[in-house]
Scaffold this active site. Structure first.
Site, PDB file in Angstrom:
ATOM      1  N   HIS A 163     -54.158  24.674 -67.514  1.00 42.78           N
ATOM      2  CA  HIS A 163     -53.731  25.467 -66.341  1.00 42.78           C
ATOM      3  C   HIS A 163     -52.254  25.823 -66.385  1.00 42.78           C
ATOM      4  O   HIS A 163     -51.807  26.677 -65.636  1.00 42.78           O
ATOM      5  CB  HIS A 163     -54.055  24.703 -65.057  1.00 42.78           C
ATOM      6  CG  HIS A 163     -55.522  24.647 -64.770  1.00 42.78           C
ATOM      7  ND1 HIS A 163     -56.138  25.438 -63.837  1.00 42.78           N
ATOM      8  CD2 HIS A 163     -56.523  23.912 -65.336  1.00 42.78           C
ATOM      9  CE1 HIS A 163     -57.433  25.194 -63.823  1.00 42.78           C
ATOM     10  NE2 HIS A 163     -57.694  24.257 -64.725  1.00 42.78           N
ATOM     11  N   ASP A 372     -44.753  29.647 -65.043  1.00 45.85           N
ATOM     12  CA  ASP A 372     -46.018  29.307 -64.389  1.00 45.85           C
ATOM     13  C   ASP A 372     -47.169  29.689 -65.299  1.00 45.85           C
ATOM     14  O   ASP A 372     -47.120  30.740 -65.954  1.00 45.85           O
ATOM     15  CB  ASP A 372     -46.150  30.091 -63.064  1.00 45.85           C
ATOM     16  CG  ASP A 372     -46.729  29.249 -61.937  1.00 45.85           C
ATOM     17  OD1 ASP A 372     -47.560  28.377 -62.227  1.00 45.85           O
ATOM     18  OD2 ASP A 372     -46.330  29.462 -60.786  1.00 45.85           O
TER      19      ASP A 372
HETATM   20  C1  GDG Z   1     -51.597  25.198 -61.521  1.00 46.78           C
HETATM   21  C2  GDG Z   1     -50.626  25.963 -62.436  1.00 46.78           C
HETATM   22  C3  GDG Z   1     -52.123  27.966 -62.227  1.00 46.78           C
HETATM   23  C4  GDG Z   1     -50.230  26.071 -51.841  1.00 46.78           C
HETATM   24  N1  GDG Z   1     -49.642  25.673 -50.693  1.00 46.78           N
HETATM   25  C5  GDG Z   1     -50.623  25.626 -49.774  1.00 46.78           C
HETATM   26  C6  GDG Z   1     -51.835  25.980 -50.380  1.00 46.78           C
HETATM   27  N2  GDG Z   1     -51.553  26.250 -51.645  1.00 46.78           N
HETATM   28  C7  GDG Z   1     -52.559  26.714 -52.605  1.00 46.78           C
HETATM   29  C8  GDG Z   1     -52.341  28.176 -52.917  1.00 46.78           C
HETATM   30  C9  GDG Z   1     -52.985  28.274 -54.293  1.00 46.78           C
HETATM   31  C10 GDG Z   1     -52.677  26.911 -54.882  1.00 46.78           C
HETATM   32  O1  GDG Z   1     -52.425  26.021 -53.810  1.00 46.78           O
HETATM   33  C11 GDG Z   1     -51.444  26.937 -55.765  1.00 46.78           C
HETATM   34  O2  GDG Z   1     -51.827  27.497 -56.989  1.00 46.78           O
HETATM   35  P1  GDG Z   1     -50.795  28.073 -58.051  1.00 46.78           P
HETATM   36  O3  GDG Z   1     -51.584  28.711 -59.111  1.00 46.78           O
HETATM   37  O4  GDG Z   1     -49.894  29.014 -57.352  1.00 46.78           O
HETATM   38  O5  GDG Z   1     -49.917  26.845 -58.562  1.00 46.78           O
HETATM   39  P2  GDG Z   1     -50.176  25.311 -59.109  1.00 46.78           P
HETATM   40  O6  GDG Z   1     -50.580  24.421 -58.003  1.00 46.78           O
HETATM   41  O7  GDG Z   1     -48.936  24.923 -59.810  1.00 46.78           O
HETATM   42  O8  GDG Z   1     -51.399  25.438 -60.126  1.00 46.78           O
HETATM   43  C12 GDG Z   1     -50.684  27.458 -62.104  1.00 46.78           C
HETATM   44  C13 GDG Z   1     -53.070  27.082 -61.452  1.00 46.78           C
HETATM   45  O9  GDG Z   1     -52.932  25.698 -61.793  1.00 46.78           O
HETATM   46  C14 GDG Z   1     -54.527  27.496 -61.671  1.00 46.78           C
HETATM   47  O10 GDG Z   1     -54.857  27.474 -63.018  1.00 46.78           O
HETATM   48  O11 GDG Z   1     -52.181  29.279 -61.688  1.00 46.78           O
HETATM   49  O12 GDG Z   1     -49.864  28.182 -63.002  1.00 46.78           O
HETATM   50  O13 GDG Z   1     -49.307  25.465 -62.298  1.00 46.78           O
HETATM   51  O14 GDG Z   1     -54.370  28.429 -54.209  1.00 46.78           O
HETATM   52  O15 GDG Z   1     -52.930  28.975 -51.940  1.00 46.78           O
HETATM   53  N3  GDG Z   1     -53.018  26.019 -49.735  1.00 46.78           N
HETATM   54  C15 GDG Z   1     -53.004  25.690 -48.418  1.00 46.78           C
HETATM   55  N4  GDG Z   1     -51.860  25.321 -47.758  1.00 46.78           N
HETATM   56  C16 GDG Z   1     -50.660  25.294 -48.398  1.00 46.78           C
HETATM   57  O16 GDG Z   1     -49.642  24.996 -47.776  1.00 46.78           O
HETATM   58  N5  GDG Z   1     -54.158  25.725 -47.734  1.00 46.78           N
END
Ligand code: GDG
Length: 465
Positions: A163, A372
């Site tokens: 990821h 990322d």
């Molecule tokens: C890893 C990789 C890759 C965040 N704050 C809240 C919340 N979130 C949810 C977002 C989104 C998820 O969490 C975050 O996903 P990201 O992809 O932006 O980042 P990572 O957590 O670092 O994920 C990344 C991912 O895995 C998937 O392969 O894209 O590069 O680092 O869904 O919406 N959700 C809620 N409240 C929050 O305050 N409900």
């Protein structure tokens, strides 16, 4: 040839399982992605349940069924968890994968713990497996799992999806034990990355004389004793699901109150786990630059940054939290007026539906990680927009999502002027251009949605069975 439409049981393995009770609070891309894939396809989700014990060997997996998903979880020993998770996974693998070599804190006891926990995962998982299962392992915490499962006599197809970014060899070789990690990766049948850049970086490691492998034109890596497929599988989102959620969220009291509180100002939104890879410090400083360079913005915008804390107890994470509090306080002290505070900084999560409603009401989605793997927030923000009056995504060139979301305003998160100008361009963009860009982005989201991600990966795995 078999495809994922055929009914083999899908067994997904990740460090942490978002059990039904805890899933609503989950802020993390891996959990969001896996859950969406499993809800559609059904199967087993195996991993740690979040409980720590003093016993050295975890007990038998506990299995809870909800709908078409079986959650099979184990506890972990306190010391093992510290070595494996905080120690090696988050102080060595996370920083190297994000090209932050100065953040690496290596300790051989942590490396031993990492291998020990992977062996435990393999033993416990092996007891649940059936001969026809296909196994899909997720993320850097579990690189050695396939090799451990093979040692335990498991012959099922096993895939691995990363990821986070994969580092090029020049960065990867800084990790003590990188040869071991590379050999362990080669025990998988399929390895998936978000972007062609990560695949190329992995191939740069494979070309080194470590595993003695050769790369064919068709993504097949051949080595003594076998072969594997390494390819690009960009993770996506449930586009229609998010669109519906965000439309309905407009009616939520919480969302309406937030919109009212803006007093007619434009909302710029950032949503990130509190992690140094997300570039929050650089983002706040770029926002400050916007307020300096574009004095009009001082009356017209509010930045809302939602940043639920993660990995508390790891020093670098506690430090960045303190630094962000300091810098957001300083910027607010400098620019606030009696009726306006420029940065609303929330050190806590917001439930998913209101979050989608806030995305829909934000004129700008500000997604500026310094590195990322993909960044699902960027995709969710686009999917949540009103197609007749969409907001604009300002996206870091260093997020994996920038490889696909080319109609966003692409910025370099290290260049404050560039980010400030990008935000200003987004705020001033005419409606027609916003609609065109949003329509093009949604088209890409639909092509590479969450179903496509899961289907393409599982099909690649089935072709190896
Ligand atoms: C890893 C990789 C890759 C965040 N704050 C809240 C919340 N979130 C949810 C977002 C989104 C998820 O969490 C975050 O996903 P990201 O992809 O932006 O980042 P990572 O957590 O670092 O994920 C990344 C991912 O895995 C998937 O392969 O894209 O590069 O680092 O869904 O919406 N959700 C809620 N409240 C929050 O305050 N409900």
């Amino acid at each position: 040839m078999m495809t994922s439409n055929q009914t083999k049981r899908l067994v997904i393995v990740s460090n942490r399982v978002a059990t039904p009770k805890k899933k609503s609070a989950s802020a993390g891309g891996l959990a969001v992605g896996i859950l969406a894939a499993l809800e559609e396809h059904g199967g087993v989700w195996f991993g740690w349940n979040g409980n720590l014990t003093s016993s050295s060997e975890p007990g038998a997996p506990q299995v809870v069924k909800k709908g078409n998903i079986e959650y099979a979880t184990i506890s972990l020993n306190e010391d093992d968890y510290e070595h494996y998770y905080n120690g090696y996974s988050n102080r060595v693998l996370w920083p190297v994968c994000h090209y932050l070599l100065d953040f690496i804190q290596y300790d051989s006891a942590n490396f031993d713990g990492y291998r020990r926990v992977n062996a435990q995962f393999a033993r416990k998982l092996a007891s649940l497996l059936k001969p026809d299962d296909i196994i899909w392992v997720h993320d850097y915490h579990l690189i050695p799992l396939a090799a451990e499962l093979r040692d335990a006599g498991i012959e099922n197809p096993i895939g691995f999806f990363l990821h986070v970014p994969f580092p090029c060899y020049e960065a990867f070789r800084a990790v003590p034990g990188h040869e071991y990690l590379l050999r362990a990766l080669c025990a998988y049948d399929v390895i998936g990355f978000h972007t062609h850049r990560d695949l190329a970086a992995f191939e740069s490691c494979i070309r080194e004389p470590i595993v003695g492998a050769e790369i064919d034109d068709d993504h097949v890596i051949r080595m003594p004793g076998g072969s594997l497929v390494a390819d690009v599988f960009p993770i996506g989102v449930d586009v229609e699901g998010i669109a519906a959620l965000s439309r309905e969220a407009a009616e939520l009291k919480r969302v309406k109150k937030m919109v009212k509180s803006l007093g007619g100002r434009n909302l710029i939104i950032g949503v990130d786990r509190l992690d140094y890879s997300k570039g929050l410090m650089q983002r706040f400083l770029s926002f400050e630059r916007l307020l300096q360079r574009y004095p009009n913005a001082q009356k017209n915008v509010t930045l809302m940054q939602i940043a639920p804390p993660t990995r508390t107890g790891v020093r670098t994470y506690d430090e960045i939290r303190a630094e962000l509090e300091q810098v957001s306080g300083r910027i607010n002290g400098r620019f606030s007026t009696t009726d306006w505070v420029p940065i609303r900084y929330l050190n806590k999560g917001v439930a998913r539906q209101p979050l989608m409603g806030m995305f829909r009401n934000a004129k700008v989605g500000l997604v500026t990680p310094i590195r990322d793997g993909m960044n699902l927030v960027a995709k969710e923000y686009v999917a949540a927009q009103d197609p007749d009056d969409p907001g604009v995504l300002v996206l870091s060139s260093l997020a994996g999502a920038a490889c696909e979301l080319t109609e966003a305003i692409i910025v370099n998160p290290h260049d404050r002027d560039n980010v400030a100008d990008g935000i200003a361009a987004a705020l001033n963009m005419p409606l027609e251009e916003r609609k065109e860009r949003n329509a093009a982005l949604v088209k890409t989201l639909r092509k590479n949605d969450i179903t496509a991600w899961r289907t393409r990966f599982v099909d690649a795995l089935l072709r190896k069975s």
